[in-house]
Design an enzyme around this catalytic site. Sequence first.
Site, mmCIF file in Angstrom:
data_model
loop_
_atom_site.group_PDB
_atom_site.id
_atom_site.type_symbol
_atom_site.label_atom_id
_atom_site.label_comp_id
_atom_site.label_asym_id
_atom_site.label_seq_id
_atom_site.Cartn_x
_atom_site.Cartn_y
_atom_site.Cartn_z
ATOM 1 N N GLU A 1 -59.056 28.883 -49.214
ATOM 2 C CA GLU A 1 -59.608 29.755 -48.181
ATOM 3 C C GLU A 1 -59.905 28.914 -46.937
ATOM 4 O O GLU A 1 -60.380 27.778 -47.040
ATOM 5 C CB GLU A 1 -60.895 30.389 -48.718
ATOM 6 C CG GLU A 1 -61.616 31.311 -47.760
ATOM 7 C CD GLU A 1 -62.962 31.757 -48.317
ATOM 8 O OE1 GLU A 1 -63.407 32.853 -47.970
ATOM 9 O OE2 GLU A 1 -63.578 30.987 -49.096
ATOM 10 N N LYS B 1 -58.902 39.941 -48.354
ATOM 11 C CA LYS B 1 -60.064 39.931 -49.256
ATOM 12 C C LYS B 1 -60.719 41.308 -49.317
ATOM 13 O O LYS B 1 -61.096 41.877 -48.293
ATOM 14 C CB LYS B 1 -61.067 38.884 -48.768
ATOM 15 C CG LYS B 1 -62.241 38.644 -49.691
ATOM 16 C CD LYS B 1 -63.112 37.514 -49.125
ATOM 17 C CE LYS B 1 -64.273 37.196 -50.037
ATOM 18 N NZ LYS B 1 -65.119 36.101 -49.470
ATOM 19 N N CYS C 1 -62.867 33.414 -53.294
ATOM 20 C CA CYS C 1 -64.232 32.884 -53.250
ATOM 21 C C CYS C 1 -65.248 33.833 -53.905
ATOM 22 O O CYS C 1 -65.313 33.956 -55.116
ATOM 23 C CB CYS C 1 -64.601 32.566 -51.804
ATOM 24 S SG CYS C 1 -66.069 31.536 -51.610
#
Length: 511
Positions: free
Chosen positions: A243, A303, A357
């Site tokens: 990321e 995301k 994440c």
Amino acid sequence: MAVISMGLLFLALSGPIRARVGALVGFIYGLAFYIPLLPWIGVYVGPLPWIALSVVLAVFSALFGVCAVWTMRLPCPPLWFALSWVSVEALRSSVPFGGFPWGRAAFSQVDGPLLPLASILGAPGVSAAVALLGASIAWLVVVLVTRVVNGSGSVARAAALAVVLALVGPIAAIALTPDTLDRNVASSSVQVAAVQGNVPRLGLDFNAQRRAVLDNHVRETMRLADAVRAGTAEQPDFVAWPENASDISPLTNADAAQEITDASISVGAPILVGTLVMNSDGRPTNSVLVWDGAKGPVARYDKHIVQPFGEYLPWRSFFSMFSSYASMAGNFRPGTGPSAITVPGRSGNVEVGVSTCWEIAFDRSARAAVDDGARILYVPTNNATFGRTDMTYQQLAMSQFRAVEHGRAVVVAATSGVSAIIEPDGSISHESGVFTPAVLSDRLPLHSAKTVATVLGAWPQWIIVVVTVGGLLVVLSRRYRFTLGPRKVGVGGTPAAQGDVRESEERGDNG
């Protein structure tokens, strides 16, 4: 330690105590747990967000204390203790602002004996097993002490039940262990390389040197390419960057696009690039681009679960009053569409599931990826804003858990560490340090069959929640009938004295 913790909490909530005492016990327990767990929240922004979040989460623990005190008045207290624990975990993993699943009891078991249960009942089942094991052992101790003190044999059945409950989780885990290791033998595999380029410096402003971060990842990928040509490294099917590896979007910046293209051509494989993409509505998405040296971007994942107070700020005007750092929160747009992307490997296309994440903490993220056809999981993450804290290891444990839960190998690519390659049984085959450049490479199995946990999805958790609510309603209905009925009655229907009523209420029974 999680099992011991659950046992001690069970003891603290046992006995004829009021709900408000249970709330106080739960709140103190929550503070004692979350404050040491979450110092990374305030490593660069001061203690206020860290302490505030810990207090909010402790309120959920207080709610658990109330729920447990009430439901443990029903037969088989350890079972109700475990059900209440999982139900409150489910609540705090959902609200407010999407929830905060960090620190669930299940994630403590990546090096523990109960981990194989993840492939059957997922995180809710493992959390329940931890709570049930600890509570049952504590209950057994209480029962045995009671028998010695009172010299009574009437507790034998309770002791036997406590032993059975305590053994349920461990025996099931032992029975599942060979299945976890041997199940779903892969018919094919893929060579994967995870690149950790590192960041120029620690702190919230690491992105101020966005070009340096991109250059670091290009440099490490070029070194991998040199090793492949020299015959000291195997040719990867694809390369996984973390990321924020290129916060200069290659879709709008020709220099960044050229760097990534050169790296892909040199290593002879597509690169999964973590980047930021500005959309037509003026809001960015935290994206992963599959970048092929010959074709450019061929697939994209945005995301889905964006992080409150980081990637967006709920109630912006309100929270901005408490910290000047609030204005640093982004305004990211959550993505839509499949959670798996198609990566063109040397041996054919590979479906790769993405949990970026924060997303790996949520059950639904990795499960959606597998449901969308993912044969391997990829966790791009950026932990540079949390310094040298334990946050990165806490998140790594979640990735290990997802590997077992869904029977998939997991590639964790971190900007500054810890990057790791995880086998489907949850073991780590390769791991980097923190704030050091690294390249991890291995051949990983491509699995296609789904575990029982994947197939069941959220059903075990919802069943537990429904049963817990049912138990609460039974307890409250008994209390309601007894205290608010037209006439307070004692045993056998005779009028009860006021002292008897108060004593029964303290015990939580219904006369």
